[in-house]
Design a protein around this motif. Structure first.
Motif, short mmCIF file in Angstrom:
data_model
loop_
_atom_site.label_atom_id
_atom_site.label_comp_id
_atom_site.label_asym_id
_atom_site.label_seq_id
_atom_site.Cartn_x
_atom_site.Cartn_y
_atom_site.Cartn_z
N GLU A 186 0.81 -1.22 0.00
CA GLU A 186 0.00 0.00 0.00
C GLU A 186 0.84 1.27 0.00
O GLU A 186 0.49 2.26 -0.67
CB GLU A 186 -0.96 -0.01 1.19
N PRO A 187 1.98 1.31 0.72
CA PRO A 187 2.81 2.53 0.69
C PRO A 187 3.32 2.89 -0.70
O PRO A 187 3.77 4.02 -0.92
CB PRO A 187 3.97 2.19 1.64
N ALA A 188 3.25 1.96 -1.65
CA ALA A 188 3.72 2.26 -3.00
C ALA A 188 2.93 3.36 -3.67
O ALA A 188 3.38 3.95 -4.66
CB ALA A 188 3.68 1.00 -3.87
N VAL A 189 1.73 3.68 -3.13
CA VAL A 189 0.94 4.79 -3.67
C VAL A 189 1.78 6.07 -3.68
O VAL A 189 1.69 6.89 -4.60
CB VAL A 189 -0.35 4.99 -2.85
N ASN A 190 2.58 6.25 -2.64
CA ASN A 190 3.39 7.46 -2.52
C ASN A 190 4.82 7.28 -3.03
O ASN A 190 5.68 8.14 -2.79
CB ASN A 190 3.43 7.90 -1.05
N GLN A 249 4.45 0.58 -8.62
CA GLN A 249 3.04 0.94 -8.47
C GLN A 249 2.15 0.08 -9.37
O GLN A 249 1.09 -0.37 -8.95
CB GLN A 249 2.85 2.42 -8.79
N GLU A 250 2.59 -0.16 -10.59
CA GLU A 250 1.79 -0.99 -11.49
C GLU A 250 1.71 -2.43 -10.99
O GLU A 250 0.64 -3.05 -11.00
CB GLU A 250 2.38 -0.96 -12.90
N ALA A 309 -6.27 -0.61 -5.86
CA ALA A 309 -5.68 -1.01 -7.15
C ALA A 309 -5.80 0.11 -8.17
O ALA A 309 -4.86 0.38 -8.93
CB ALA A 309 -6.37 -2.28 -7.66
N LEU A 310 -6.95 0.78 -8.20
CA LEU A 310 -7.14 1.87 -9.15
C LEU A 310 -6.23 3.05 -8.81
O LEU A 310 -5.64 3.67 -9.72
CB LEU A 310 -8.60 2.32 -9.15
N ALA A 311 -6.09 3.37 -7.52
CA ALA A 311 -5.22 4.48 -7.12
C ALA A 311 -3.78 4.20 -7.52
O ALA A 311 -3.07 5.08 -8.04
CB ALA A 311 -5.33 4.70 -5.62
N LEU A 312 -3.32 2.97 -7.30
CA LEU A 312 -1.96 2.60 -7.68
C LEU A 312 -1.78 2.64 -9.20
O LEU A 312 -0.75 3.11 -9.70
CB LEU A 312 -1.65 1.20 -7.15
N ALA A 313 -2.80 2.14 -9.91
CA ALA A 313 -2.72 2.16 -11.37
C ALA A 313 -2.66 3.58 -11.91
O ALA A 313 -1.90 3.88 -12.84
CB ALA A 313 -3.92 1.42 -11.96
N SER A 329 -8.43 -2.31 -13.34
CA SER A 329 -9.02 -1.92 -12.05
C SER A 329 -10.50 -1.56 -12.22
O SER A 329 -11.33 -1.93 -11.39
CB SER A 329 -8.26 -0.73 -11.46
N PHE A 330 -10.83 -0.84 -13.29
CA PHE A 330 -12.23 -0.52 -13.54
C PHE A 330 -13.04 -1.80 -13.79
O PHE A 330 -14.21 -1.90 -13.38
CB PHE A 330 -12.35 0.42 -14.74
N LYS A 331 -12.43 -2.76 -14.45
CA LYS A 331 -13.13 -4.03 -14.71
C LYS A 331 -13.45 -4.74 -13.40
O LYS A 331 -14.56 -5.26 -13.22
CB LYS A 331 -12.26 -4.91 -15.60
#
Length: 375
Positions: free
Chosen positions: A132-136, A143-144, A173-177, A189-191
């Motif tokens: 989760e920290p990979a968001v930042n 991140q992908e 998942a969408l935030a990271l993508a 992620s949308f799927k």
């Protein structure tokens, strides 16, 4: 801490982490029997495979020169070669390695396909907390990869019918993508979000997420086909959207030469949509195709598409066909641990109740009922 051979390394890892052999097996993506045999020195997976397995949990194999020259055979390599040292990876935190994180996502897919999503939920949730920290982060590749891991964990939660947690994890998942800039990761992620929304009973929102995925620029043909199939499936559930549903299904069918499981997903979604549009004969053909594509590699998908075939046959008023598919489902369902499959079998029992006095349906119902967990 290091080890000179694989058995010692496995024992050291379990001692350090406080893991049982079953815990270690889940982390490595192998069976408990494999760990037991390797810990005794009775199994030799080879140098390359050993390095791959241990790399998944942050250890690496180092080969150093021996004082005396001479060949080292495979057996002595794994059990007693003085030139081999197995040590914790210098990277320290393997969850900062995109290849490691992607390997975890791939393992999650493999286990879900073979065993169902329920067995890997606890491990997946723990791994998601670590990425989760990979968001930042500034590492877009990480991140992908982390988005893929979160998305697969969301699908496991979906299969376990833990929909609130699945939605939250798919949102991560969408935030990271989005942070990674990967268009295909955003589409995936949308799927996943569309699938979860549909299970929550939000048809319009499910269609909206699939449509949003299709508006992501420059996505590959495969992702576009999958999203079109999902969009058509959910539009088919919304009154007045039948024409748009068929257009989306036509777009989904325009992509060919896909891997078998992707072919199965598209064919399955088209079949489900056609069943909802009351085109039952066409629906059955697509659902048969979906089941055939996924049968060799995914008992979970095979069971689900067999279940949809049952519903299609019942909707068409063909109890004999439905009974045949129910017996087929009863042979596959015990292979997986899936709340989704259990929910589907319960739905089949409800839908087939009107034919309960028909002998072939009665026998098939009894078989499915015996597979459901005792309440």
């Amino acid at each position: 801490m290091d080890a000179r051979n694989l058995p010692d390394a496995l024992k050291a890892i379990m001692d350090k982490q406080g893991w049982t052999q079953s815990d270690l097996a889940r982390e490595l993506g192998v069976s408990q029997t494999w760990v037991s045999q390797a810990s005794r020195g009775d199994r030799d997976p080879g140098i390359a495979r050993t390095a791959d397995y241990l790399g998944r949990i942050g250890w690496e194999v180092r080969i150093t020169p021996k004082a005396e020259r001479g060949p080292v055979n495979r057996r002595s390599f794994m059990t007693a070669a003085a030139s081999v040292v197995i040590v914790p990876s210098v990277k320290g935190n393997p969850f900062q390695d995109p290849k490691y994180v992607r390997a975890l996502a791939d393992r999650s897919v493999r286990i879900r396909d073979e065993l169902g999503g329920v067995p890997v939920i606890s491990t997946g949730l723990r791994d998601v907390r670590r990425v989760e920290p990979a968001v930042n982060s500034h590492d877009r590749e990480l991140q992908e990869a982390s988005s893929e891991l979160a998305g697969q964990t969301a699908l496991n939660l979906y299969d376990a019918r833990r929909l609130e947690a699945a939605e939250k994890t798919a949102g991560l998942a969408l935030a990271l993508a989005s942070r990674s800039g990967s268009h295909d990761a955003q589409a995936r992620s949308f799927k996943v979000l569309s699938l979860i929304s549909a299970a929550q009973g939000h048809r319009e929102r499910a269609a909206m997420y699939a449509h949003r995925g299709l508006t992501v620029p420059d996505i590959c043909d495969m992702e576009r086909a999958l999203l079109s199939a999902r969009l058509g499936r959910y539009l088919a559930l919304i009154p007045g959207q039948e024409r748009k549903a068929r257009v989306a299904l036509e777009h989904a069918g325009g992509v060919t030469n896909l891997p078998p499981l992707y072919e199965a997903e598209i064919a399955g979604n088209v079949g489900i949509a056609l069943d909802n549009l009351r085109a039952h004969d066409q629906a059955d053909a697509f659902l048969l195709r979906a089941a055939r594509f996924c049968a060799p590699s995914s008992p979970l998908c095979h069971a689900l598409y067999l279940g949809h075939q049952v519903h299609s046959a019942l909707h068409a008023g063909e109890p004999e066909v439905a009974a045949d598919r129910m017996h087929a489902l009863a042979r596959v369902a015990p292979l997986v641990t899936s709340s989704q499959v259990n929910e589907q079998m319960s739905g089949i029992l409800t839908a087939s109740e009107r034919w309960a006095t028909v002998p072939v349906i009665r026998d098939a119902r009894d078989q499915l009922r015996g597979l459901l967990p005792k309440v």
